[in-house]
Design a protein around this motif. Structure first.
Motif, PDB file in Angstrom:
ATOM      1  N   LEU A   1       1.292  -1.351  -0.340  1.00 39.91           N
ATOM      2  CA  LEU A   1      -0.284   0.348   0.002  1.00 39.91           C
ATOM      3  C   LEU A   1       0.750   1.188   0.280  1.00 39.91           C
ATOM      4  O   LEU A   1       0.757   2.512  -1.317  1.00 39.91           O
ATOM      5  N   TRP A   2       2.322   1.467   0.703  1.00 43.28           N
ATOM      6  CA  TRP A   2       2.607   2.177   0.687  1.00 43.28           C
ATOM      7  C   TRP A   2       3.130   2.343  -0.991  1.00 43.28           C
ATOM      8  O   TRP A   2       3.370   4.011  -0.719  1.00 43.28           O
TER       9      TRP A   2
ATOM     10  N   TRP B   1      -6.362  -8.132   6.147  1.00 41.09           N
ATOM     11  CA  TRP B   1      -5.704  -7.926   7.175  1.00 41.09           C
ATOM     12  C   TRP B   1      -5.921  -6.328   7.288  1.00 41.09           C
ATOM     13  O   TRP B   1      -6.350  -5.163   7.358  1.00 41.09           O
ATOM     14  N   ALA B   2      -4.230  -5.894   7.081  1.00 37.41           N
ATOM     15  CA  ALA B   2      -4.378  -4.914   6.343  1.00 37.41           C
ATOM     16  C   ALA B   2      -4.229  -3.382   5.043  1.00 37.41           C
ATOM     17  O   ALA B   2      -4.405  -2.438   6.156  1.00 37.41           O
ATOM     18  N   ALA B   3      -4.264  -4.313   4.847  1.00 37.81           N
ATOM     19  CA  ALA B   3      -5.064  -3.360   4.027  1.00 37.81           C
ATOM     20  C   ALA B   3      -6.658  -2.843   4.142  1.00 37.81           C
ATOM     21  O   ALA B   3      -7.021  -1.402   3.546  1.00 37.81           O
ATOM     22  N   LYS B   4      -7.913  -3.561   4.667  1.00 41.33           N
ATOM     23  CA  LYS B   4      -8.409  -3.379   5.257  1.00 41.33           C
ATOM     24  C   LYS B   4      -8.656  -1.826   6.646  1.00 41.33           C
ATOM     25  O   LYS B   4      -9.132  -1.520   5.835  1.00 41.33           O
ATOM     26  N   ILE B   5      -7.229  -2.178   6.878  1.00 39.25           N
ATOM     27  CA  ILE B   5      -7.084  -1.285   8.317  1.00 39.25           C
ATOM     28  C   ILE B   5      -6.660   0.162   7.736  1.00 39.25           C
ATOM     29  O   ILE B   5      -6.792   1.040   8.453  1.00 39.25           O
ATOM     30  N   ILE B   6      -5.526   0.072   6.840  1.00 39.27           N
ATOM     31  CA  ILE B   6      -5.242   1.151   6.650  1.00 39.27           C
ATOM     32  C   ILE B   6      -5.986   2.090   5.621  1.00 39.27           C
ATOM     33  O   ILE B   6      -5.990   2.924   5.864  1.00 39.27           O
ATOM     34  N   SER B   7      -6.668   1.052   4.482  1.00 39.62           N
ATOM     35  CA  SER B   7      -7.500   2.001   4.148  1.00 39.62           C
ATOM     36  C   SER B   7      -8.581   2.212   5.037  1.00 39.62           C
ATOM     37  O   SER B   7      -8.959   3.904   4.468  1.00 39.62           O
ATOM     38  N   ASN B   8      -9.183   1.997   5.722  1.00 41.38           N
ATOM     39  CA  ASN B   8     -10.322   2.822   6.372  1.00 41.38           C
ATOM     40  C   ASN B   8      -9.526   3.675   7.153  1.00 41.38           C
ATOM     41  O   ASN B   8     -10.209   4.684   7.315  1.00 41.38           O
ATOM     42  N   VAL B   9      -8.995   3.615   7.697  1.00 44.84           N
ATOM     43  CA  VAL B   9      -7.832   4.990   8.507  1.00 44.84           C
ATOM     44  C   VAL B   9      -7.418   5.724   8.206  1.00 44.84           C
ATOM     45  O   VAL B   9      -7.824   6.803   8.370  1.00 44.84           O
TER      46      VAL B   9
END
Length: 176
Positions: free
Chosen positions: A82-83, A118-126
C-alpha cells in the motif's frame, strides 16, 4: 449510565440489587462537584481498553489456521504494498489516478494472504477517516460522499483479487 441507574434504584429503595458494577468501570465524580449519583467514566482507561479490545479481536478474526508469524509477515508486506502504491501515485502525478493506485495497492496486499487483506482493510479505513477529518479541519468542508464511495469500491475491487487495471486512467505511464 447503567451504574447511575443502578445506584438511583438502590437509593430510592425500590429494589435491593446485589449487582455491583463498580469493579467493571472505574468511576470518578465530575470535577468541582460533590460526589452524588452523577458520575462519569475515566476517559483514559475506558478508551484505551476499547481500542486494545478492538485490535485484539481484529487480529483473532484475521488469523485462521496459519501461524502468527506468517500472518504478521503478510500484514507488514501488505502495508508496504500500500505504501509503494501511494508513492507511485505521488510520483506519477496523473489526474484521476487515485482509484487505480488504491485498487492496485489493495490487490497486491491481498495477494500476500490473510495478513495482507487485514492490513489493507485497516490502512484503507484509517486513511479514509483521516482524509475526511483533515478535510473537515483545514477546508471546513466534508470529503465528498461520491469520492468516498468510489475510493471504497476501488479498494474492495483490489482486495477481492480483481484486476486493478479496470480503474487505470488514460495517460498513466506503462511503468505503473
Amino acid at each position: 449510565m447503567l451504574i447511575c441507574l443502578h445506584r438511583r434504584i438502590e437509593q430510592e429503595g425500590h429494589h435491593q440489587c446485589t449487582l455491583d458494577l463498580r469493579p467493571l468501570c472505574p468511576l470518578i465524580p465530575k470535577s468541582g462537584e460533590i460526589p452524588t449519583t452523577e458520575f462519569q467514566l475515566e476517559k483514559g482507561h475506558s478508551t484505551m481498553k476499547l481500542l486494545i479490545g478492538i485490535l485484539f479481536c481484529t487480529l483473532i478474526m484475521g488469523v485462521t489456521g496459519d501461524s502468527w508469524y506468517s500472518f504478521f509477515k503478510e500484514a507488514v508486506q501488505g502495508a508496504s504494498d500500500l505504501w509503494r502504491a501511494y508513492w507511485d501515485m505521488r510520483d506519477a502525478n496523473v489526474q484521476n489516478s487515485g482509484r487505480y493506485f488504491r485498487a492496485r495497492g489493495n490487490y497486491e496486499a491481498a495477494q500476500r494472504g490473510p495478513g495482507g487483506v487485514w492490513a489493507a482493510k485497516i490502512i484503507s479505513n484509517v486513511g479514509e477517516y483521516l482524509q475526511g477529518f483533515l478535510y473537515q479541519i483545514y477546508l471546513g468542508d466534508s470529503y465528498g460522499l461520491e469520492d468516498q464511495v468510489s475510493n471504497r469500491r476501488a479498494e474492495e475491487w483490489g482486495r477481492s483479487g480483481q484486476d486493478p487495471d479496470h480503474f487505470r486512467p488514460a495517460g498513466l505511464p506503462k511503468k505503473y
